[in-house]
Design a protein around this motif. Structure first.
Motif, PDB file in Angstrom:
ATOM      1  N   MET A  14       0.824  -1.136  -0.058  1.00  0.00           N
ATOM      2  CA  MET A  14      -0.011   0.083   0.160  1.00  0.00           C
ATOM      3  C   MET A  14       0.732   1.412  -0.039  1.00  0.00           C
ATOM      4  O   MET A  14       0.285   2.457  -0.026  1.00  0.00           O
ATOM      5  N   VAL A  15       2.145   1.109  -0.029  1.00  0.00           N
ATOM      6  CA  VAL A  15       3.165   2.281  -0.108  1.00  0.00           C
ATOM      7  C   VAL A  15       2.757   2.947  -1.442  1.00  0.00           C
ATOM      8  O   VAL A  15       2.798   2.386  -2.510  1.00  0.00           O
ATOM      9  N   ALA A  16       2.727   4.221  -1.479  1.00  0.00           N
ATOM     10  CA  ALA A  16       2.319   4.886  -2.622  1.00  0.00           C
ATOM     11  C   ALA A  16       3.369   5.215  -3.789  1.00  0.00           C
ATOM     12  O   ALA A  16       4.450   5.728  -3.348  1.00  0.00           O
ATOM     13  N   ILE A  17       3.052   4.922  -5.077  1.00  0.00           N
ATOM     14  CA  ILE A  17       3.922   5.519  -5.976  1.00  0.00           C
ATOM     15  C   ILE A  17       3.083   6.348  -6.889  1.00  0.00           C
ATOM     16  O   ILE A  17       1.806   5.993  -7.418  1.00  0.00           O
ATOM     17  N   GLY A  18       3.262   7.907  -7.247  1.00  0.00           N
ATOM     18  CA  GLY A  18       2.339   8.554  -7.799  1.00  0.00           C
ATOM     19  C   GLY A  18       1.030   8.799  -7.325  1.00  0.00           C
ATOM     20  O   GLY A  18      -0.067   8.957  -8.110  1.00  0.00           O
ATOM     21  N   GLY A  19       0.920   8.457  -5.932  1.00  0.00           N
ATOM     22  CA  GLY A  19      -0.381   8.674  -5.373  1.00  0.00           C
ATOM     23  C   GLY A  19      -1.414   7.408  -5.210  1.00  0.00           C
ATOM     24  O   GLY A  19      -2.261   7.348  -5.000  1.00  0.00           O
ATOM     25  N   ARG A  20      -0.696   6.411  -6.063  1.00  0.00           N
ATOM     26  CA  ARG A  20      -1.598   5.017  -5.866  1.00  0.00           C
ATOM     27  C   ARG A  20      -0.491   3.797  -5.432  1.00  0.00           C
ATOM     28  O   ARG A  20       0.588   3.854  -5.494  1.00  0.00           O
TER      29      ARG A  20
ATOM     30  N   MET B 284      10.621  -2.285  -4.804  1.00  0.00           N
ATOM     31  CA  MET B 284      10.331  -1.095  -3.938  1.00  0.00           C
ATOM     32  C   MET B 284      10.753  -1.829  -2.633  1.00  0.00           C
ATOM     33  O   MET B 284       9.875  -2.078  -1.900  1.00  0.00           O
ATOM     34  N   ASP B 285      11.959  -1.948  -2.147  1.00  0.00           N
ATOM     35  CA  ASP B 285      12.602  -2.661  -0.829  1.00  0.00           C
ATOM     36  C   ASP B 285      13.030  -1.809   0.298  1.00  0.00           C
ATOM     37  O   ASP B 285      12.978  -1.953   1.414  1.00  0.00           O
ATOM     38  N   THR B 286      13.384  -0.429  -0.450  1.00  0.00           N
ATOM     39  CA  THR B 286      13.631   0.487   0.712  1.00  0.00           C
ATOM     40  C   THR B 286      13.378   1.905   0.403  1.00  0.00           C
ATOM     41  O   THR B 286      12.585   2.291  -0.568  1.00  0.00           O
ATOM     42  N   LEU B 287      13.359   2.787   1.229  1.00  0.00           N
ATOM     43  CA  LEU B 287      13.077   4.328   1.221  1.00  0.00           C
ATOM     44  C   LEU B 287      13.671   4.668  -0.028  1.00  0.00           C
ATOM     45  O   LEU B 287      13.003   5.487  -1.117  1.00  0.00           O
ATOM     46  N   ARG B 288      14.981   4.467  -0.612  1.00  0.00           N
ATOM     47  CA  ARG B 288      15.620   4.921  -1.367  1.00  0.00           C
ATOM     48  C   ARG B 288      14.919   4.609  -2.864  1.00  0.00           C
ATOM     49  O   ARG B 288      14.762   5.294  -3.848  1.00  0.00           O
ATOM     50  N   ASP B 289      14.422   3.121  -2.823  1.00  0.00           N
ATOM     51  CA  ASP B 289      13.789   2.561  -3.798  1.00  0.00           C
ATOM     52  C   ASP B 289      12.403   3.441  -4.119  1.00  0.00           C
ATOM     53  O   ASP B 289      12.016   3.570  -5.292  1.00  0.00           O
ATOM     54  N   MET B 290      11.846   3.740  -3.067  1.00  0.00           N
ATOM     55  CA  MET B 290      10.575   4.530  -3.048  1.00  0.00           C
ATOM     56  C   MET B 290      10.607   5.639  -3.721  1.00  0.00           C
ATOM     57  O   MET B 290       9.952   6.133  -4.748  1.00  0.00           O
ATOM     58  N   ASP B 291      11.790   6.567  -3.318  1.00  0.00           N
ATOM     59  CA  ASP B 291      11.856   7.871  -3.743  1.00  0.00           C
ATOM     60  C   ASP B 291      12.221   7.680  -5.488  1.00  0.00           C
ATOM     61  O   ASP B 291      11.819   8.337  -6.059  1.00  0.00           O
TER      62      ASP B 291
ATOM     63  N   ASN C 299       9.003   7.134  -7.266  1.00  0.00           N
ATOM     64  CA  ASN C 299       8.209   8.285  -7.503  1.00  0.00           C
ATOM     65  C   ASN C 299       8.831   9.068  -8.548  1.00  0.00           C
ATOM     66  O   ASN C 299       8.011  10.175  -9.217  1.00  0.00           O
ATOM     67  N   ALA C 300      10.255   9.408  -8.514  1.00  0.00           N
ATOM     68  CA  ALA C 300      10.824  10.226  -9.105  1.00  0.00           C
ATOM     69  C   ALA C 300      10.434   9.876 -10.608  1.00  0.00           C
ATOM     70  O   ALA C 300      10.273  10.833 -11.583  1.00  0.00           O
ATOM     71  N   LEU C 301      10.663   8.610 -11.041  1.00  0.00           N
ATOM     72  CA  LEU C 301      10.493   8.097 -12.624  1.00  0.00           C
ATOM     73  C   LEU C 301       8.958   8.464 -12.486  1.00  0.00           C
ATOM     74  O   LEU C 301       8.843   8.806 -13.968  1.00  0.00           O
ATOM     75  N   TRP C 302       7.891   8.254 -11.825  1.00  0.00           N
ATOM     76  CA  TRP C 302       6.563   8.732 -12.040  1.00  0.00           C
ATOM     77  C   TRP C 302       6.314  10.052 -12.412  1.00  0.00           C
ATOM     78  O   TRP C 302       5.919  10.335 -13.463  1.00  0.00           O
ATOM     79  N   LYS C 303       6.864  11.082 -11.533  1.00  0.00           N
ATOM     80  CA  LYS C 303       6.686  12.207 -11.687  1.00  0.00           C
ATOM     81  C   LYS C 303       7.395  12.783 -13.069  1.00  0.00           C
ATOM     82  O   LYS C 303       6.825  13.779 -13.700  1.00  0.00           O
ATOM     83  N   ALA C 304       8.338  12.240 -13.612  1.00  0.00           N
ATOM     84  CA  ALA C 304       9.072  12.660 -14.749  1.00  0.00           C
ATOM     85  C   ALA C 304       8.582  12.078 -15.997  1.00  0.00           C
ATOM     86  O   ALA C 304       8.730  12.447 -17.135  1.00  0.00           O
TER      87      ALA C 304
END
Length: 260
Positions: free
Chosen positions: A25-31, A236-243, A246-251
């Protein structure tokens, strides 16, 4: 074909987020990342999902139970039960999502065994609830059908903190989960295709794993094949992976987003 997505782990390496929610349930691009995985399968016509739940699984149940409320304009008439959707604002109509509580601490083999009763066909797909990729699902299924073995695993090239695959051609001859040292070859990227025979190697005991034991045994017996994926894959295993995701999605560079 049914798709089983493992959703029960604790996600300890992402504790900044998983203290409050299950990792899928951790979000990528709001989902939720789980939604992204499901959208990949749905883009290829596979919308029949089975989710073995564990840690904070009620949050996943709540998300899908209230999906129409979250994703539509709605009207509630006070004094009368029910919800009227005024405008359909999502493309997920027809998804079938079976959610099964499989224990707070059970390992993946146990979780998978507990959903056996909901698997209706001889073959099903299986993946982890935190891995994103642009896997060619039709190509994966065609490859699985071509070799007649029990399980196909998608292999990706990655300097590994994941299970390494020793291969001979397209056959996996050694499955080693999270080796201390890696030879720099293919690693376990999830996106499995399995015959129901796999359930015969599992039990519902809390300590029954999937990688340690069953997949190792199948590799030794020549029943585990590898589908080589050379495109995008990330876990998506760590906070760095999550960031990063999310950066890929935003870009606008989310390679796993194959839907429109």
């Amino acid at each position: 074909m049914q798709v089983v997505i493992l959703c029960g782990g604790l996600g300890t390496r992402l504790r900044e987020e998983t203290e409050f929610r299950p990792k899928p349930m951790v979000a990528i691009g709001g989902r939720p990342v789980l939604w992204h995985i499901m959208k990949l399968y749905a883009a290829h016509g596979h919308t029949d999902f089975v989710l073995p739940l564990g840690y904070k699984g009620d949050m996943i149940k709540d998300y899908f139970y209230h999906y129409e409320l979250r994703n539509n304009d709605v009207m509630v008439e006070l004094g009368h039960p029910g919800l009227t959707c005024l405008c359909n604002r999502h493309d997920e109509a027809g998804w079938r999502v079976v959610m099964v509580d499989t224990g707070a601490k059970n390992l993946k083999g146990s979780r998978l065994k507990q959903v056996e009763r909901y698997i209706t066909d001889d073959t099903f797909m299986l993946t982890y609830g935190d891995g994103l990729a642009d896997v060619d699902i039709p190509g994966l299924l065609a490859f699985h059908a071509s070799h007649g073995k029990m399980v196909t695993v998608t292999g990706v090239n990655l300097a590994a903190r994941f299970g390494e695959l020793g291969t001979k051609g397209d056959r996996v001859v050694r499955f080693q989960e999270k080796p201390a040292r890696t030879e720099g070859g293919l690693v376990n990227g999830g996106f499995f295709v399995c015959r129901k025979d796999l359930f015969g190697l599992l039990d519902e005991a809390e300590g029954c794993d999937l990688e340690y034991g069953p997949l190792e045994r199948l590799a030794e017996e020549g029943e585990l094949m590898v589908y080589r994926h050379t495109g995008f894959w990330a876990c998506m295993d760590t906070l760095r992976d999550m960031d990063y995701l999310n950066a890929l999605w935003k870009a606008g560079q989310a390679a796993w987003k194959i839907w429109t």
